[in-house]
Write a protein that holds these residues in place. Sequence first.
Motif, PDB file in Angstrom:
ATOM      1  N   SER A  82       0.842  -1.205   0.000  1.00 39.47           N
ATOM      2  CA  SER A  82       0.000   0.000   0.000  1.00 39.47           C
ATOM      3  C   SER A  82       0.873   1.250   0.000  1.00 39.47           C
ATOM      4  O   SER A  82       0.569   2.229  -0.687  1.00 39.47           O
ATOM      5  N   LEU A  83       1.949   1.222   0.790  1.00 36.24           N
ATOM      6  CA  LEU A  83       2.857   2.377   0.829  1.00 36.24           C
ATOM      7  C   LEU A  83       3.456   2.625  -0.559  1.00 36.24           C
ATOM      8  O   LEU A  83       3.456   3.753  -1.047  1.00 36.24           O
ATOM      9  N   ALA A  84       3.930   1.551  -1.201  1.00 32.14           N
ATOM     10  CA  ALA A  84       4.529   1.691  -2.532  1.00 32.14           C
ATOM     11  C   ALA A  84       3.520   2.261  -3.515  1.00 32.14           C
ATOM     12  O   ALA A  84       3.826   3.166  -4.293  1.00 32.14           O
ATOM     13  N   ARG A  85       2.290   1.744  -3.468  1.00 33.93           N
ATOM     14  CA  ARG A  85       1.237   2.223  -4.377  1.00 33.93           C
ATOM     15  C   ARG A  85       0.918   3.693  -4.125  1.00 33.93           C
ATOM     16  O   ARG A  85       0.703   4.460  -5.061  1.00 33.93           O
ATOM     17  N   SER A  86       0.872   4.053  -2.856  1.00 31.05           N
ATOM     18  CA  SER A  86       0.507   5.442  -2.559  1.00 31.05           C
ATOM     19  C   SER A  86       1.641   6.405  -2.943  1.00 31.05           C
ATOM     20  O   SER A  86       1.371   7.519  -3.392  1.00 31.05           O
ATOM     21  N   ILE A  87       2.899   5.985  -2.811  1.00 30.90           N
ATOM     22  CA  ILE A  87       4.012   6.845  -3.264  1.00 30.90           C
ATOM     23  C   ILE A  87       3.955   6.969  -4.791  1.00 30.90           C
ATOM     24  O   ILE A  87       4.104   8.062  -5.347  1.00 30.90           O
ATOM     25  N   ALA A  88       3.710   5.828  -5.461  1.00 29.49           N
ATOM     26  CA  ALA A  88       3.597   5.852  -6.927  1.00 29.49           C
ATOM     27  C   ALA A  88       2.475   6.794  -7.362  1.00 29.49           C
ATOM     28  O   ALA A  88       2.621   7.551  -8.324  1.00 29.49           O
ATOM     29  N   GLY A  89       1.366   6.767  -6.616  1.00 32.59           N
ATOM     30  CA  GLY A  89       0.238   7.647  -6.912  1.00 32.59           C
ATOM     31  C   GLY A  89       0.643   9.113  -6.831  1.00 32.59           C
ATOM     32  O   GLY A  89       0.274   9.923  -7.680  1.00 32.59           O
ATOM     33  N   GLY A  90       1.417   9.446  -5.813  1.00 35.59           N
ATOM     34  CA  GLY A  90       1.895  10.815  -5.642  1.00 35.59           C
ATOM     35  C   GLY A  90       2.822  11.242  -6.769  1.00 35.59           C
ATOM     36  O   GLY A  90       2.719  12.363  -7.286  1.00 35.59           O
ATOM     37  N   ILE A  91       3.708  10.331  -7.173  1.00 41.62           N
ATOM     38  CA  ILE A  91       4.649  10.632  -8.265  1.00 41.62           C
ATOM     39  C   ILE A  91       3.872  10.848  -9.574  1.00 41.62           C
ATOM     40  O   ILE A  91       4.123  11.789 -10.319  1.00 41.62           O
ATOM     41  N   ALA A  92       2.880   9.969  -9.820  1.00 35.88           N
ATOM     42  CA  ALA A  92       2.077  10.079 -11.046  1.00 35.88           C
ATOM     43  C   ALA A  92       1.316  11.403 -11.061  1.00 35.88           C
ATOM     44  O   ALA A  92       1.249  12.086 -12.082  1.00 35.88           O
ATOM     45  N   LYS A  93       0.764  11.779  -9.923  1.00 35.95           N
ATOM     46  CA  LYS A  93       0.026  13.044  -9.800  1.00 35.95           C
ATOM     47  C   LYS A  93       0.967  14.223 -10.115  1.00 35.95           C
ATOM     48  O   LYS A  93       0.613  15.141 -10.856  1.00 35.95           O
ATOM     49  N   TYR A  94       2.154  14.163  -9.564  1.00 39.40           N
ATOM     50  CA  TYR A  94       3.131  15.231  -9.796  1.00 39.40           C
ATOM     51  C   TYR A  94       3.472  15.331 -11.283  1.00 39.40           C
ATOM     52  O   TYR A  94       3.500  16.404 -11.861  1.00 39.40           O
ATOM     53  N   MET A  95       3.703  14.164 -11.887  1.00 37.69           N
ATOM     54  CA  MET A  95       4.077  14.117 -13.304  1.00 37.69           C
ATOM     55  C   MET A  95       2.980  14.716 -14.182  1.00 37.69           C
ATOM     56  O   MET A  95       3.270  15.455 -15.115  1.00 37.69           O
ATOM     57  N   SER A  96       1.728  14.373 -13.869  1.00 39.91           N
ATOM     58  CA  SER A  96       0.661  14.871 -14.729  1.00 39.91           C
ATOM     59  C   SER A  96       0.370  16.348 -14.446  1.00 39.91           C
ATOM     60  O   SER A  96      -0.040  17.084 -15.347  1.00 39.91           O
ATOM     61  N   ALA A  97       0.603  16.779 -13.221  1.00 34.68           N
ATOM     62  CA  ALA A  97       0.352  18.190 -12.892  1.00 34.68           C
ATOM     63  C   ALA A  97       1.494  19.084 -13.359  1.00 34.68           C
ATOM     64  O   ALA A  97       1.321  20.275 -13.545  1.00 34.68           O
ATOM     65  N   SER A  98       2.676  18.502 -13.511  1.00 34.73           N
ATOM     66  CA  SER A  98       3.855  19.276 -13.927  1.00 34.73           C
ATOM     67  C   SER A  98       4.459  18.696 -15.192  1.00 34.73           C
ATOM     68  O   SER A  98       5.568  18.174 -15.162  1.00 34.73           O
ATOM     69  N   PRO A  99       3.709  18.754 -16.320  1.00 32.06           N
ATOM     70  CA  PRO A  99       4.267  18.172 -17.542  1.00 32.06           C
ATOM     71  C   PRO A  99       5.543  18.893 -17.969  1.00 32.06           C
ATOM     72  O   PRO A  99       6.342  18.359 -18.720  1.00 32.06           O
TER      73      PRO A  99
END
Length: 376
Positions: free
Chosen positions: A349-366
């Motif tokens: 769950s921790l790994a998934r939630s960190i990945a979620g944060g990274i993905a959010k950052y990537m899409s918000a900061s193209p």
Amino acid sequence: MRGSGKLFLIALLMSLVCASTSLAAEDVEVTDIRYWSYPDYTRIVINLSDSAEFTKNRLSNPDRLYFDIKNTRIRHELKTNLPIGNGMLKSVRAAQFAENTVRVVLDLQAVRDYKIVSLEDPIRIIVDVYGHAAPSFKKRVVIDAGHGGHDPGAIGPHKLFEKDVVLDIALRLKKILDSQPNLEVFLTRDNDVFIPLEERTAIANSKNADLFVSIHANASPRRDAKGIETYLLNWSNDEEALKVAARENQISLKQMKKMKRGKDVLDIMLGDLSRELKRDESLKLANYIQLSMVGSMNRDYRHIVDLGVKQALFYVLLGAQMPSALVEVSFISNPAEEKLLSAENYRDSLARSIAGGIAKYMSASPDARTVADLRK
Ligand SMILES: [Zn+2]
């Protein structure tokens, strides 16, 4: 008796050796020179037996950078000529320039910039040399699992080691991120091996990474301390943040407070033209990771405490040329959170939630790429 006789003999021999080489007790030794070479980036680390003052100078024809380290000697067995030949640097040489001065020379070839910082414990001078990068079209993420090898990190009351927990989370995180076609993911370590803090940043810089995320588990003398927090590199006066950074840097709180005034640390942090943008991007990254972690961990586990996004000087983030964050996933020192950390589901769950944060950052900061582009 035999033991103490032997000890006396050793002491006598040592005093004879010292007298014969006139090596005064206060002489500092240059004990080691190492380097990490990559296509457009090289990190050189000069280890010293104690702190010493040094001056730097750059000369042309041929282009070279040298350091005169005062009141020092070269350790006898040290290799003093390191050929590098990576297009950026020809070689690194060290010599006893004067009776009490060691000169370390970097023979330069094609260098865009360089940065110098000195760190304690062990005392070392770090020189980062930058060449000219080739463009990359995929976004690159470097994941750093804290500690490893002889450094267990924090240890839980039931003997769970931080180094094992964070490695497992990092491996899971890589697997999740690898499924994204636009990402290239690297780990600073994928097994139980010790890597110095400065090498971890060197790996991220050498990969020309767009993001660097270091994963740790928290610890506190207060057994009831719990929750998740995410850090970015910056100055801090917050006592709790300083304590966390001191523990992760493996230095005392006193040294941690002193570090703030170090001119070279200031230099490496302020001398960077893209610092402001990088700090803003790091803050965004840390916020997305923290939000994602607290949100999804609370859905799955409830009562996960949000300690927020904080700032402190972490060695492992110092000199990183891209937005970076350090995650403290939970408190291994808290018996309940140690139990959670030992469970596969929780780590996943921790790994998934960190990945979620990274993905959010990537899409918000193209345009996050522009941070890296600024350096070219
Ligand atoms: Zn740690």
